[in-house]
Design a protein around this motif. Structure first.
Motif, PDB file in Angstrom:
ATOM      1  N   ARG A  23       0.725  -1.359  -0.129  1.00 50.76           N
ATOM      2  CA  ARG A  23       0.141  -0.011   0.044  1.00 50.76           C
ATOM      3  C   ARG A  23       0.928   1.086  -0.078  1.00 50.76           C
ATOM      4  O   ARG A  23       1.703   1.604   0.824  1.00 50.76           O
ATOM      5  N   ILE A  24       0.638   2.205  -0.904  1.00 52.99           N
ATOM      6  CA  ILE A  24       1.498   3.429  -1.096  1.00 52.99           C
ATOM      7  C   ILE A  24       0.659   4.411  -0.280  1.00 52.99           C
ATOM      8  O   ILE A  24      -0.276   4.686  -0.626  1.00 52.99           O
ATOM      9  N   GLN A  25       1.436   4.901   0.596  1.00 46.21           N
ATOM     10  CA  GLN A  25       0.998   6.046   1.698  1.00 46.21           C
ATOM     11  C   GLN A  25       0.658   7.281   0.718  1.00 46.21           C
ATOM     12  O   GLN A  25      -0.416   7.911   1.126  1.00 46.21           O
ATOM     13  N   PHE A  26       1.426   7.539   0.096  1.00 42.59           N
ATOM     14  CA  PHE A  26       1.428   9.079  -0.720  1.00 42.59           C
ATOM     15  C   PHE A  26      -0.013   9.221  -1.514  1.00 42.59           C
ATOM     16  O   PHE A  26      -0.695  10.276  -1.118  1.00 42.59           O
ATOM     17  N   ASP A  27      -0.401   8.162  -2.334  1.00 35.25           N
ATOM     18  CA  ASP A  27      -1.568   8.464  -2.841  1.00 35.25           C
ATOM     19  C   ASP A  27      -2.694   7.285  -2.819  1.00 35.25           C
ATOM     20  O   ASP A  27      -3.680   7.236  -3.448  1.00 35.25           O
ATOM     21  N   PHE A  47      -3.053  -0.493  -8.425  1.00 28.99           N
ATOM     22  CA  PHE A  47      -4.407  -0.079  -8.606  1.00 28.99           C
ATOM     23  C   PHE A  47      -4.520   1.422  -8.041  1.00 28.99           C
ATOM     24  O   PHE A  47      -3.892   1.602  -6.746  1.00 28.99           O
ATOM     25  N   THR A  48      -5.204   2.441  -8.591  1.00 28.79           N
ATOM     26  CA  THR A  48      -5.249   3.711  -7.945  1.00 28.79           C
ATOM     27  C   THR A  48      -6.371   3.436  -6.898  1.00 28.79           C
ATOM     28  O   THR A  48      -7.045   2.550  -6.770  1.00 28.79           O
ATOM     29  N   GLU A  49      -6.296   4.515  -5.993  1.00 28.87           N
ATOM     30  CA  GLU A  49      -7.362   4.440  -5.012  1.00 28.87           C
ATOM     31  C   GLU A  49      -8.817   4.372  -5.362  1.00 28.87           C
ATOM     32  O   GLU A  49      -9.767   3.769  -4.996  1.00 28.87           O
ATOM     33  N   GLN A  50      -9.138   5.157  -6.690  1.00 26.99           N
ATOM     34  CA  GLN A  50     -10.381   4.968  -7.125  1.00 26.99           C
ATOM     35  C   GLN A  50     -10.742   3.765  -7.912  1.00 26.99           C
ATOM     36  O   GLN A  50     -11.997   3.138  -7.712  1.00 26.99           O
ATOM     37  N   VAL A  51      -9.817   2.913  -8.296  1.00 27.21           N
ATOM     38  CA  VAL A  51     -10.037   1.532  -8.826  1.00 27.21           C
ATOM     39  C   VAL A  51      -9.999   0.587  -7.470  1.00 27.21           C
ATOM     40  O   VAL A  51     -11.151  -0.073  -7.648  1.00 27.21           O
TER      41      VAL A  51
END
Length: 220
Positions: A188-192, A207-211
């Motif tokens: 999990r990438i904290q930045f985005d 995966f983006t947060e939106q996905v």
């Protein structure tokens, strides 16, 4: 009193907007949902109120009457059963059926829909994982969460998608992701708030947060 396709679409939109918390829906939210103006929504709400399908209270919003909820539930039942038919019997992709089902849902024959339900084996969920109301208008509930809520090293099985647009489903197709796909959070990438995901124990993808918030899973 018969309803036009447009009136039915308004009723369904109000139902979906109020589905989570069963609270009154404001006219701006309805306008955004069906891509029209607030003035047009106000005119339509007045018509639907006069016909007894909605209740409207100034400054609070719109709610469906029992008759309105019945219409909305039937439309959703029709739509989702037609999607099952198109995918399972006519081999359409899950990314191809929404617009077709939008047209077919307005066919006003309860007998046809009940026969279609029987023919399909009384499915409880459509090709996107959404519950199909039964003949009594009851939805099947299940334990599910979004992929974005899983912790690192947790695995979920895809059971539904929040977003039904063709571009989003085509994106999932390109990753060989469909209902039943196993998705494991690797990092999990904290930045985005994006996540690295392992797909069916093999390929990795970011995966983006939106996905991740548009994918419903059940914990494995």
């Amino acid at each position: 009193m018969p309803l036009s396709y447009t009136e039915e679409n308004y009723i369904k939109a109000i139902f979906k907007l109020s589905e989570k918390d069963d609270q009154p829906v404001n006219t701006n939210a309805i306008a955004k949902s069906i891509a029209t103006t607030a003035a047009s929504v106000t005119d339509m709400i007045k018509k639907l109120s006069e016909k007894g399908f909605v209740y409207y209270e100034r400054y609070k919003g719109v709610t469906l009457s029992p008759e309105g909820k019945s219409v909305a539930t039937q439309l959703i039942r029709n739509h989702r059963l037609w999607e099952v038919f198109l995918v399972n019997k006519l081999q359409f992709g899950w990314d191809q059926v929404h617009d077709l089902a939008e047209e077919l849902e307005h066919i006003k024959s309860t007998d046809l829909i009940n026969r279609l339900d029987t023919f399909l084996g009384n499915p409880k969920f459509d090709p996107h994982g959404d519950p199909i109301p039964n003949r009594e208008g009851k939805f099947t509930l299940r334990n599910q969460t979004t992929l974005g809520t899983l912790l690192t090293d947790q695995t979920g099985i895809l059971v539904g998608v929040r977003e039904h647009t063709t571009p989003f489903l085509a994106y999932l197709n390109g990753l060989n992701i469909n209902l039943g796909t196993e998705l494991k959070i690797i990092e999990r990438i904290q930045f985005d708030r994006s996540v690295k995901v392992q797909i069916n124990g093999k390929e990795m993808s970011m995966f983006t947060e939106q996905v991740s918030q548009n994918l419903f899973v059940k914990l494995k």
